[in-house]
Design a protein around this motif. Structure first.
Motif, mmCIF file in Angstrom:
data_model
loop_
_atom_site.group_PDB
_atom_site.id
_atom_site.type_symbol
_atom_site.label_atom_id
_atom_site.label_comp_id
_atom_site.label_asym_id
_atom_site.label_seq_id
_atom_site.Cartn_x
_atom_site.Cartn_y
_atom_site.Cartn_z
ATOM 1 N N ILE A 224 52.504 -51.033 24.277
ATOM 2 C CA ILE A 224 50.544 -51.674 24.415
ATOM 3 C C ILE A 224 50.297 -52.334 22.931
ATOM 4 N N SER B 28 42.341 -55.342 26.516
ATOM 5 C CA SER B 28 43.498 -53.869 26.151
ATOM 6 C C SER B 28 42.713 -53.448 27.216
ATOM 7 N N PRO B 29 43.387 -52.576 27.436
ATOM 8 C CA PRO B 29 45.394 -52.348 26.881
ATOM 9 C C PRO B 29 46.365 -53.468 27.838
ATOM 10 N N ALA C 49 50.071 -55.400 27.625
ATOM 11 C CA ALA C 49 51.449 -54.849 26.337
ATOM 12 C C ALA C 49 51.313 -56.601 25.770
#
Length: 251
Positions: free
Chosen positions: A194, A207-208, A210
């Motif tokens: 993340i 957010s969140p 990768a």
């Protein structure tokens, strides 16, 4: 501009000795690099492209096929051919970011965050095979394609090879070539995680989301480590692709 006018720009030149399909492919790369064609845009059917450019469908098929192989275009069965929404980088090729992006029809760019000399951190020293605290050049920047953030990259090289960060312009690899420092192979470690709040801000992602965290060590022909690069790539736009071959042995 109408589609007919746009894709007429793919028409090969009779004065160019390059094969017709390569000319069409080069012109299509230029349209993508200029922003005239963007991610997700659909290509007209082969028959229509052939009529717009005055070449055969076989030529169009070969031109599109080479761009599909390099990840610039993508083909969806039953739907057609599109400007790729993701960038695919083959893990078997040792390329700098700028060289890779230009080969795919994107205009590479950099937003410098830091370019300095420093003492090697323990992780940097271990990766480079030097003593902790030894002098290194540390280069941190955001890498962009057509102005869009793609990755955050920190490259580290011993001052034994490059004593002054002022020697490095837009392309780190061009600076290495100018000093006759050519990496012959590299080891790359990739893992997904993340994104940190800072990475989310710099890469302009949600957010969140990768990122792909990559550590790459490049080696000279004699086996010495030349440089190490720590990068965070946008996982929503970047794929790393590796070709696997059989050994010829059958069980």
């Amino acid at each position: 501009m109408t589609p007919e006018q746009l894709f007429a720009a793919l028409t090969p030149s009779p004065d160019d000795r390059k094969p017709l399909y390569l000319q069409v492919g080069d012109r299509l790369r230029d349209l993508i690099a200029s922003g005239a064609l963007r991610r997700g845009d659909a290509m007209p059917p082969e028959r229509e492209l052939a009529e717009m450019t005055g070449v055969s469908r076989v030529t169009i098929r070969k031109a599109l096929g080479q761009l599909v192989e390099t990840g610039i275009l993508t083909q969806k069965p039953g739907a057609g051919t599109f400007v790729a929404g993701r960038i695919e980088q083959p893990l078997s090729a040792l390329l700098g970011f700028s060289e890779d992006m230009r080969a795919r029809g994107y205009e590479p760019g950099s937003i410098w965050l830091d370019k300095c000399t420093a003492g090697a951190s323990p992780d940097e020293a271990m990766a480079l095979g030097i003593a902790p605290g030894a002098g290194v050049i540390r280069l941190k920047r955001i890498r962009t394609a057509n102005g869009e953030p793609m990755a955050i990259e920190t490259a580290v090289i011993s001052q034994h090879y490059l004593p002054d960060p002022a020697m490095i312009g837009d392309s780190f690899y061009e600076a290495l070539k100018a000093c006759h420092l050519l990496p012959m192979r590299a080891l790359q470690r990739i893992r997904a995680r993340i994104a940190s709040p800072r990475e989310t801000e710099l890469l302009q992602i949600d957010s969140p989301d990768a990122v792909l965290e990559i550590e790459r060590r490049s080696f000279l022909a004699d086996g010495r480590v030349l440089e190490v690069t720590f990068s965070s790539y946008r996982a929503d736009l970047y794929d790393f692709v590796v070709e696997l071959r059989t050994t010829g042995e059958k069980e």
